[in-house]
Design a protein around this motif. Sequence first.
Motif: not given
Length: 316
Positions: A177, A181-182, A184-186, A216
């Motif tokens: 993770r 920046r992506e 966490e969501t992607s 995950d």
Amino acid sequence: MSLHSPGWLLLLVPLALLIGAYLLVQRRRGRYAVRFTNLELLDKIAPRRPGWRRHVPAAAFCGTLALLVVGFARPTTEVQVPRERATIVVAFDVSASMEATDVEPTRFEAAQRAALAFVDRLPERFNAGLVPFSGSATVAVPPTTDRGALSSAIERLTTGEGTAIGEAVVAARDAVRMLDREAETSPPPAHIVLLSDGSNTTGRSVESAAQEAAGDKIPVSTIAYGTESGTIDLPSGDTVSVPVDGPALRGLASSTGGDFHEAATGEELQEVYEDIGSSVGHRTEQREIWQWFVAAGLLTALATAATSLLWFSRLP
């Protein structure tokens, strides 16, 4: 190869009828030629007959139609696409039992050598991180393409007390993770490679950690190295048995969709690393290739026109 719109293939039915009609016409023309019995007069009227060449434009035209129909059906094929965000986290057991000498020179040194070889063979675009663990687990190297930093961290590893396998899995998941920046969501396509020779002795349970990794969609491939006869010498002078615990690691791999391996020697461990490295490098995608069929159809159409102009001085 598969088709997204196979219904378009129904257009091949009228094409087949057209081919049948053409063959029927050619057969009737052959019968008519046989009825014309004055062959000397026929030679004077048509001394140069096209023969097989007269069928080439028709065959090319039918080929053009067939290729275009298949193109309309949107054929697709499987392709291997590089995982530009692919991330591998090596969870490295540095517990005291790693000092056992049943793997030469020790389990720890053999694992270090294999880990360094594995990192060196990873594709440059792969992100790789390191999570050493004993009584606790920490992210020593967040996922990076800096192979020098990762190799240096592996070389600096030292052993400690305890074996927190569950904590190592969660820390490795957290390292994934950290990628960008992506993440966490992607989350990026990721894989955890966990090396250990013992059972979980401290921290959270392996089962709960496995659930978090599976949530995950991060498979954990485990490598059990060592033998049943492994021992270490304590500072007190006592000798303690430290047999490898394969079943626990097998269960962790199975519950997360990873693979389980056993490596009793440094050479076998290196082979296992190479196998894992080659299995997580790409993802399979369905890619449309209708453009190739349309392009082939257009080229066939050009061939049809070219042969007709060359041999008969007219377009079909």
